[in-house]
Motif scaffolding. Sequence first.
Motif, PDB file in Angstrom:
ATOM      1  N   PRO A 120       0.827  -1.217   0.000  1.00 34.87           N
ATOM      2  CA  PRO A 120       0.000   0.000   0.000  1.00 34.87           C
ATOM      3  C   PRO A 120       0.861   1.268   0.000  1.00 34.87           C
ATOM      4  CG  PRO A 120      -0.094  -1.109   2.130  1.00 34.87           C
ATOM      5  CD  PRO A 120       0.620  -2.041   1.207  1.00 34.87           C
ATOM      6  N   PRO A 121       0.373   2.306  -0.649  1.00 36.06           N
ATOM      7  CA  PRO A 121       1.170   3.532  -0.796  1.00 36.06           C
ATOM      8  C   PRO A 121       1.620   4.130   0.530  1.00 36.06           C
ATOM      9  CG  PRO A 121      -0.760   3.587  -2.234  1.00 36.06           C
ATOM     10  CD  PRO A 121      -0.907   2.396  -1.360  1.00 36.06           C
ATOM     11  N   GLY A 122       0.832   4.013   1.571  1.00 33.44           N
ATOM     12  CA  GLY A 122       1.172   4.636   2.848  1.00 33.44           C
ATOM     13  C   GLY A 122       2.070   3.805   3.734  1.00 33.44           C
ATOM     14  N   SER A 123       2.574   2.669   3.244  1.00 30.86           N
ATOM     15  CA  SER A 123       3.386   1.781   4.081  1.00 30.86           C
ATOM     16  C   SER A 123       4.721   2.425   4.434  1.00 30.86           C
ATOM     17  CB  SER A 123       3.624   0.460   3.346  1.00 30.86           C
ATOM     18  OG  SER A 123       4.505  -0.361   4.076  1.00 30.86           O
ATOM     19  N   ASN A 124       5.168   2.185   5.672  1.00 27.32           N
ATOM     20  CA  ASN A 124       6.447   2.727   6.127  1.00 27.32           C
ATOM     21  C   ASN A 124       7.629   2.011   5.489  1.00 27.32           C
ATOM     22  OD1 ASN A 124       5.249   4.607   7.832  1.00 27.32           O
ATOM     23  ND2 ASN A 124       5.067   3.106   9.501  1.00 27.32           N
ATOM     24  N   ILE A 125       7.393   0.838   4.971  1.00 26.26           N
ATOM     25  CA  ILE A 125       8.475   0.080   4.351  1.00 26.26           C
ATOM     26  C   ILE A 125       8.039  -0.385   2.979  1.00 26.26           C
ATOM     27  CG2 ILE A 125       7.756  -2.106   5.412  1.00 26.26           C
ATOM     28  CD1 ILE A 125      10.763  -2.793   5.635  1.00 26.26           C
ATOM     29  N   ARG A 126       8.942  -0.233   2.012  1.00 30.16           N
ATOM     30  CA  ARG A 126       8.683  -0.641   0.639  1.00 30.16           C
ATOM     31  C   ARG A 126       9.594  -1.815   0.297  1.00 30.16           C
ATOM     32  NH1 ARG A 126       4.212   1.667  -0.907  1.00 30.16           N
ATOM     33  NH2 ARG A 126       4.788   0.848  -2.955  1.00 30.16           N
ATOM     34  N   LEU A 127       9.236  -2.499  -0.771  1.00 33.05           N
ATOM     35  CA  LEU A 127      10.108  -3.582  -1.237  1.00 33.05           C
ATOM     36  C   LEU A 127      11.147  -3.011  -2.196  1.00 33.05           C
ATOM     37  CD1 LEU A 127       7.797  -6.697  -1.672  1.00 33.05           C
ATOM     38  CD2 LEU A 127       9.660  -6.353  -0.054  1.00 33.05           C
ATOM     39  N   THR A 128      11.991  -2.149  -1.630  1.00 35.78           N
ATOM     40  CA  THR A 128      13.126  -1.574  -2.372  1.00 35.78           C
ATOM     41  C   THR A 128      14.353  -1.639  -1.469  1.00 35.78           C
ATOM     42  OG1 THR A 128      12.760   0.686  -1.584  1.00 35.78           O
ATOM     43  CG2 THR A 128      11.574   0.013  -3.593  1.00 35.78           C
ATOM     44  N   THR A 129      15.527  -1.671  -2.085  1.00 35.74           N
ATOM     45  CA  THR A 129      16.766  -1.697  -1.275  1.00 35.74           C
ATOM     46  C   THR A 129      16.934  -0.401  -0.508  1.00 35.74           C
ATOM     47  OG1 THR A 129      18.024  -0.941  -3.197  1.00 35.74           O
ATOM     48  CG2 THR A 129      17.896  -3.322  -2.825  1.00 35.74           C
ATOM     49  N   LYS A 130      16.453   0.719  -1.054  1.00 37.61           N
ATOM     50  CA  LYS A 130      16.546   2.003  -0.351  1.00 37.61           C
ATOM     51  C   LYS A 130      15.728   1.983   0.924  1.00 37.61           C
ATOM     52  CE  LYS A 130      15.684   6.941  -1.004  1.00 37.61           C
ATOM     53  NZ  LYS A 130      15.212   7.997  -1.932  1.00 37.61           N
ATOM     54  N   SER A 131      14.506   1.427   0.839  1.00 38.86           N
ATOM     55  CA  SER A 131      13.654   1.365   2.013  1.00 38.86           C
ATOM     56  C   SER A 131      14.232   0.433   3.072  1.00 38.86           C
ATOM     57  CB  SER A 131      12.254   0.896   1.611  1.00 38.86           C
ATOM     58  OG  SER A 131      11.398   0.819   2.715  1.00 38.86           O
ATOM     59  N   PHE A 132      15.012  -0.550   2.648  1.00 35.95           N
ATOM     60  CA  PHE A 132      15.602  -1.512   3.583  1.00 35.95           C
ATOM     61  C   PHE A 132      16.917  -1.002   4.187  1.00 35.95           C
ATOM     62  CE2 PHE A 132      12.419  -4.372   2.385  1.00 35.95           C
ATOM     63  CZ  PHE A 132      12.547  -5.586   3.044  1.00 35.95           C
ATOM     64  N   ARG A 133      17.368   0.206   3.790  1.00 34.62           N
ATOM     65  CA  ARG A 133      18.668   0.689   4.260  1.00 34.62           C
ATOM     66  C   ARG A 133      18.783   0.706   5.778  1.00 34.62           C
ATOM     67  NH1 ARG A 133      22.615   3.635   1.859  1.00 34.62           N
ATOM     68  NH2 ARG A 133      21.278   4.077   0.062  1.00 34.62           N
ATOM     69  N   PRO A 134      17.770   1.249   6.519  1.00 30.49           N
ATOM     70  CA  PRO A 134      17.928   1.234   7.984  1.00 30.49           C
ATOM     71  C   PRO A 134      17.914  -0.172   8.565  1.00 30.49           C
ATOM     72  CG  PRO A 134      16.251   2.818   7.288  1.00 30.49           C
ATOM     73  CD  PRO A 134      16.562   1.969   6.106  1.00 30.49           C
ATOM     74  N   LEU A 135      17.254  -1.068   7.872  1.00 31.30           N
ATOM     75  CA  LEU A 135      17.108  -2.429   8.380  1.00 31.30           C
ATOM     76  C   LEU A 135      18.289  -3.311   7.992  1.00 31.30           C
ATOM     77  CD1 LEU A 135      15.166  -4.458   9.784  1.00 31.30           C
ATOM     78  CD2 LEU A 135      14.181  -4.929   7.538  1.00 31.30           C
ATOM     79  N   VAL A 136      18.686  -3.234   6.721  1.00 35.91           N
ATOM     80  CA  VAL A 136      19.783  -4.064   6.200  1.00 35.91           C
ATOM     81  C   VAL A 136      20.734  -3.143   5.407  1.00 35.91           C
ATOM     82  CG1 VAL A 136      20.350  -6.227   5.034  1.00 35.91           C
ATOM     83  CG2 VAL A 136      18.020  -5.859   5.870  1.00 35.91           C
ATOM     84  N   PRO A 137      21.633  -2.429   6.086  1.00 35.95           N
ATOM     85  CA  PRO A 137      22.505  -1.464   5.388  1.00 35.95           C
ATOM     86  C   PRO A 137      23.315  -2.082   4.252  1.00 35.95           C
ATOM     87  CG  PRO A 137      22.670  -1.205   7.772  1.00 35.95           C
ATOM     88  CD  PRO A 137      21.881  -2.447   7.528  1.00 35.95           C
ATOM     89  N   LYS A 138      23.790  -3.283   4.462  1.00 31.01           N
ATOM     90  CA  LYS A 138      24.620  -3.916   3.439  1.00 31.01           C
ATOM     91  C   LYS A 138      23.846  -4.161   2.150  1.00 31.01           C
ATOM     92  CE  LYS A 138      27.792  -7.827   2.764  1.00 31.01           C
ATOM     93  NZ  LYS A 138      28.367  -9.045   3.387  1.00 31.01           N
ATOM     94  N   LEU A 139      22.574  -4.445   2.274  1.00 33.95           N
ATOM     95  CA  LEU A 139      21.738  -4.689   1.100  1.00 33.95           C
ATOM     96  C   LEU A 139      21.665  -3.444   0.228  1.00 33.95           C
ATOM     97  CD1 LEU A 139      19.703  -6.521  -0.448  1.00 33.95           C
ATOM     98  CD2 LEU A 139      17.907  -5.588   1.040  1.00 33.95           C
ATOM     99  N   ALA A 140      21.494  -2.277   0.864  1.00 29.83           N
ATOM    100  CA  ALA A 140      21.395  -1.021   0.109  1.00 29.83           C
ATOM    101  C   ALA A 140      22.727  -0.650  -0.527  1.00 29.83           C
ATOM    102  CB  ALA A 140      20.910   0.098   1.022  1.00 29.83           C
ATOM    103  N   ARG A 141      23.829  -0.984   0.141  1.00 34.23           N
ATOM    104  CA  ARG A 141      25.138  -0.662  -0.424  1.00 34.23           C
ATOM    105  C   ARG A 141      25.445  -1.538  -1.640  1.00 34.23           C
ATOM    106  NH1 ARG A 141      26.815  -0.788   5.001  1.00 34.23           N
ATOM    107  NH2 ARG A 141      27.962  -2.742   4.618  1.00 34.23           N
ATOM    108  N   LEU A 142      25.138  -2.830  -1.542  1.00 29.51           N
ATOM    109  CA  LEU A 142      25.461  -3.744  -2.646  1.00 29.51           C
ATOM    110  C   LEU A 142      24.526  -3.567  -3.835  1.00 29.51           C
ATOM    111  CD1 LEU A 142      26.194  -7.051  -0.667  1.00 29.51           C
ATOM    112  CD2 LEU A 142      27.859  -5.528  -1.758  1.00 29.51           C
ATOM    113  N   TYR A 143      23.266  -3.203  -3.564  1.00 35.63           N
ATOM    114  CA  TYR A 143      22.272  -3.123  -4.640  1.00 35.63           C
ATOM    115  C   TYR A 143      21.484  -1.807  -4.505  1.00 35.63           C
ATOM    116  CZ  TYR A 143      23.278  -8.128  -4.498  1.00 35.63           C
ATOM    117  OH  TYR A 143      23.905  -9.342  -4.477  1.00 35.63           O
ATOM    118  N   PRO A 144      22.108  -0.699  -4.814  1.00 32.46           N
ATOM    119  CA  PRO A 144      21.464   0.598  -4.610  1.00 32.46           C
ATOM    120  C   PRO A 144      20.268   0.800  -5.545  1.00 32.46           C
ATOM    121  CG  PRO A 144      23.505   0.871  -5.828  1.00 32.46           C
ATOM    122  CD  PRO A 144      23.466  -0.556  -5.402  1.00 32.46           C
TER     123      PRO A 144
END
Length: 481
Positions: free
Chosen positions: A309-333
């Motif tokens: 849903p548009p109002g969700s605090n978390i999206r299925l994107t590596t950017k949205s996962f940055r606070p949760l999984v920093p390494k994921l956002a760095r490897l796959y920006p």
Amino acid sequence: MKVLAGVLSSLLLRFLLTSIPGALGTNPGLVVRITDKGLEYVAREGLVALQKKLLSITLPDFAGDFKIKPIGRGHYDFHSLSVHSCELRGSALTPLPSQGLSLTISDSFIRVQGEWKARKAFVKLQGSFDVQVKGITISVNLVLGREPSGRPTVAASSCSSHIQDVEVDISGDLGWLMNLFHSQIESKFCRVLESKICEMLQKSVTSDLQPYLQTLPVTTQIDSFAGIDYSLVEAPRVTAQMLDVMFKGEIFNRDHYSPVTFLAPVMSLPEEHNRMVYFAISDYVFNTASLVYHETGYLNFTITDDMVPPGSNIRLTTKSFRPLVPKLARLYPNMNLELQGTMASAPFLNFSPGNLSLAPLMEIEAFVLLPSSSREPVFQLSVATNISATLTFNTSKITGFLKPGKVRVELKESKVGVFNVELLEALLNYGILHTLYPKVNEKLADGFPLPLLKDTQLYDPVLEIHKDFLFLGTNLQYLRA
């Protein structure tokens, strides 16, 4: 006899056995029982068919010579006999333990009309006559069996009929001809009519009832994936109060058959007699279905970012996962993620008194969607949940609905480091609720068919949940054409 065939065979085909254990591997998955109320209904409906059939009986002519004082010698001929009307008043269909059923019809009436001729030398007389046959009793025994293919069989093992009284009315008020009928024709007429009645019944069992039983499909299609095996496990069993028939009740993959590694439970049915029919449907039926749909991949699901849903605090994107999984956002920006879910094993439905539940264990793998359109696996989750289920009945099918429970998430494997998966629970709850559940509930809403033959309808159902099985009591109505 087609009405009798329709009613009796549909009952014979549907009503199953109870708490007597079968041989190893032969416990029925579906148990249906017909009570004394059901047998009474079948007997009443059977009268309608028999009355129609009796009207078609063909009776022979009766001719011979006579010598009556003071008339002397002559020749008589009673011909063109036909059954004008009949009334079958009392009926009973009772169990014959270890054999089958006994159909008894009593206190019945048949009216026969015909023509007569008498000749003495050059003198010829003719007219009509009317015979009322009263106090007719008919009894036929039906032996129930099973073919190697799993289809039911029925045969008439014995038949008898008896006539209590005959009244004759002959036009012309010829007393000597009346006496002639009673002295020379009545006993023959009774024997012939009794024989014709049994001949009609036995022929109807062979030509109408047995072929109708043969129309029961051993397998019934549920959908493009699954079918259900409705072959009889053994010949129908008969006790003093009821008729029990046992079906295999296994749901199988239509593309290829895989042997089931577990047995149907032995069901201890309640002693209920308030309905005509009782169906006991064990967890074996539902759990073999779960095996099929798990095997075909029907229970697999996929969650993508466009489902969030548009109002969700978390999206299925590596950017949205940055606070949760920093390494994921760095490897796959700035890339999208996709979650693919499967069942770790086929989820089994658990039956306990008044309750239906499942505890499926899911495996969810996360993939990064690379610019090259390929997928890169990054972590795996183990997801558990408890689900409550509701089953209902809609006159011919068992249908269901799953009510979701909250998921519990555990990190199983990760290529991007350890992280707190609890933050994903809300996302997974929403995703599974809008992917897996609608698909499964749509299938459950379609339901699976009960083994009913044509022209029958069930009504006034009572549904109970017992240990290992669903218990459905219902009444039966035959829909006359």
